[in-house]
Design a protein around this motif. Structure first.
Motif, short mmCIF file in Angstrom:
data_model
loop_
_atom_site.label_atom_id
_atom_site.label_comp_id
_atom_site.label_asym_id
_atom_site.label_seq_id
_atom_site.Cartn_x
_atom_site.Cartn_y
_atom_site.Cartn_z
N LEU A 6 0.84 -1.20 0.00
CA LEU A 6 0.00 0.00 0.00
C LEU A 6 0.87 1.24 0.00
N ARG A 50 -8.56 -5.53 3.66
CA ARG A 50 -8.83 -4.82 2.42
C ARG A 50 -10.22 -5.17 1.92
N ARG A 62 -4.91 -9.28 5.38
CA ARG A 62 -3.65 -9.35 4.63
C ARG A 62 -2.74 -10.35 5.25
#
Length: 135
Positions: free
Chosen positions: A60, A112, A135
């Motif tokens: 990210l 996410r 994640r």
């Protein structure tokens, strides 16, 4: 580097008579800010916000909306490396103009949002499936 044509057009716009009261107030605020504005310093709009963006499973990156860093100056405006003038940025951010207060950085997410569906369902959002994945 800002090209000569952009500078010339900006100088014509800056020299334009200011009969419109709204434009006069906008330019007055910009001109007052311009006297103390610094190069290579980030400026933000009042609605600026940080957000984490990136590919579905990749790393990210931190992104900030309404953020400008000006690298060049002339008598009418400051300019970003991409050639955006401070007057254009000032007009885009709203009545308070460009601020030095950086918005709060949110914590990096551990989950996410995942959107799944068939390619033929691209125009039919009601068939998409939304889920949160770790994640």
């Amino acid at each position: 580097m800002v090209d000569a044509l952009t500078r010339w057009v900006d100088s014509l716009v800056a020299a334009k008579p200011r009969f419109n009261p709204g434009e006069r107030a906008l330019r007055g605020g910009h001109d007052e800010w311009l006297r103390t504005a610094e190069l290579n310093r980030p400026y933000f709009g009042e609605d600026a916000e940080h957000m984490w963006i990136g590919p579905e499973w990749g790393p990210l990156d931190l992104y900030c909306s309404d953020r400008w860093v000006f690298t060049e100056r002339d008598s009418h405006a400051l300019y970003t490396a991409e050639g955006i003038s401070s007057m254009r940025a000032w007009a885009a951010v709203g009545p308070r103009g460009l601020l030095t207060v950086e918005p709060k950085i949110p914590p990096k997410p551990t989950t996410r949002l995942q959107v799944t569906g068939d390619l033929r369902d691209g125009a039919h959002t009601e068939r998409w499936r939304f889920s949160m994945v770790s994640r």
